[in-house]
Design a protein around this motif. Structure first.
Motif: not given
Ligand SMILES: Nc1ncnc2c1ncn2[C@@H]1O[C@H](COP(=O)(O)OP(=O)(O)OP(=O)(O)O)[C@@H](O)[C@H]1O
Ligand SMILES: [Mg+2]
Length: 375
Positions: A30, A33, A35, A54-61, A176
């Motif tokens: 993104f 970043t 992701a 941890p938060s932001g490591c890319g799990k949701t993506t 989650e």
């Molecule tokens: N639509 C988007 N636009 C810009 N950046 C994004 C977008 N979606 C995710 N990111 C970035 O990509 C990285 C991974 O995000 P992701 O949501 O996959 O993390 P996560 O592991 O699910 O975190 P959390 O535990 O906080 O849910 C983060 O730095 C986030 O800011």
């Protein structure tokens, strides 16, 4: 981050292309970043597979790419050998349960659960039995006519699970799912998810940043850090044989002792010179050259504590304070210029503050981890 180490971990974890669901070198950016950065994973049919990090490591993506809500910049996603990378979400046999439930507030529990079959154009007589079976599965038969606002958090989450499972997805993605619930309810729902999984046998991909949740529900866990998979394995393997410092400290607490390898034969116990703490031996998961800078990772419950030394791996220290945590007590012991955290279990006769004690560990319980640039 040590590129070599990560590449080695990635190879070790490389997906068998025969797996049910495969992420084949998948990346997603993104803007600036990264992701998700070159993730290769294979998930077996019927497995409960967790993405932990941890938060932001890319799990949701990564999960959103499995669902089809995001398209990877590079790499492929295969389901039963079929490339589904650009198949739209509604055409994938995949359903998602979100953290915030995303229920329809104006519909009853029954109608929320019936939503999928109704949209698919089925008649009420076709899906009525399925809806009843799902309500029974998640123990909501008695709440069927209530609206979401009349339900507890745990009940709402069960509606969300039933609404996803009624579509008979081949893969259920859970992002989650228990994060909004309090601890007691979370533990209860985890046990229920286990039961539901046993009954339906669907492949679950479970996203969490809670290591206890991941350990208790998963067949296997992938630990993610900054868009990459650092290690993938069964919970016990990840906990007892972490391959990187990140994994060791993310999954549970640990104590580190820095040193230099004096003898690191492959597949054997590794001897480490730890300065004033002496020479310690622990398991090495890979061959390490003499002179390699390492950290020995010892978990709080892996220490023994005694009034006399019990070689090898005996360290003399002084007891500091002790914290009572209900299921265990944790004693802080100062040795050299470090303070170690030692779990004393239910032991009642603990050393007095400032008393001299010996702590140590069995070589096969602790692991030696190479120090990486990022550590
Ligand atoms: N639509 C988007 N636009 C810009 N950046 C994004 C977008 N979606 C995710 N990111 C970035 O990509 C990285 C991974 O995000 P992701 O949501 O996959 O993390 P996560 O592991 O699910 O975190 P959390 O535990 O906080 O849910 C983060 O730095 C986030 O800011
Ligand atoms: Mg997330």
């Amino acid at each position: 981050m040590n590129e070599q180490l990560i590449a080695r971990a990635a190879n070790y974890d490389a997906a068998g292309m025969n797996d049910f669901l495969v992420f084949d070198n998948v990346s997603k950016h993104f803007g600036g970043t990264r992701a998700v950065d070159g993730v290769t994973l294979g998930i077996g049919r019927g497995e409960v597979f967790s993405l932990l990090g941890p938060s932001g490591c890319g799990k949701t993506t990564l999960l959103r790419m499995a669902a089809g809500f995001e398209v990877p910049d590079a790499g492929r996603i295969l389901l039963e050998g079929q490339d589904i990378t650009s198949v739209p979400p509604n055409l994938r046999p995949v359903n998602t349960v979100f953290q915030n439930y995303a229920l329809f507030p104006h519909l009853s529990v029954r109608d929320n659960v019936a939503f999928g079959p109704r949209v698919a154009g089925k008649s009420k007589s076709e899906f009525a039995n399925d809806v009843d079976a799902m309500l029974h599965l998640v123990k909501l038969g008695e709440q069927a006519d209530k609206k979401p606002a009349q339900l507890s958090g745990g009940q709402k989450q069960r509606v969300a699970i039933a609404r996803a499972l009624i579509n008979k997805p081949q893969v259920l993605l859970l992002d989650e799912p228990l994060a909004a619930l309090d601890l007691k309810l979370r533990q209860h729902m985890l046990a229920e998810l286990h039961t539901i999984h046993r009954e339906v046998g669907t492949t679950f991909i479970y996203v969490t940043h809670d290591q206890t949740e991941a350990i208790s529900i998963s067949d296997r866990i992938a630990v993610m850090n900054a868009g990459r998979v650092e290690q993938c394995g069964a919970p016990r393997e990840i906990y007892e044989s972490p391959r990187t410092g990140f994994v060791a400290s993310f999954i549970g607490d640990t104590n580190y002792i820095s040193g230099t390898v004096t003898n690191g034969l492959p597949g054997q116990l590794c001897a480490v010179n730890c300065g004033v703490l002496g020479e310690l031996t622990a398991r090495s998961l890979e061959p390490l050259a003499v002179g390699t800078k390492v950290r020995v990772s010892v978990r709080p419950e892996q220490w023994w504590i005694a009034l006399e030394p019990e070689p090898p791996n005996a360290i003399r220290g002084r007891a500091e304070d002790c914290t009572y945590l209900g299921s265990e007590s944790r004693l802080r012991v100062r040795a050299g210029d470090q303070v170690f955290v030692v779990s004393t279990g239910h032991q009642t006769s603990l050393p007095a503050s400032n008393a001299e004690v010996w702590i140590g560990f069995r070589a096969e319980h602790a692991v030696v981890l190479p120090v990486t640039n990022g550590a």
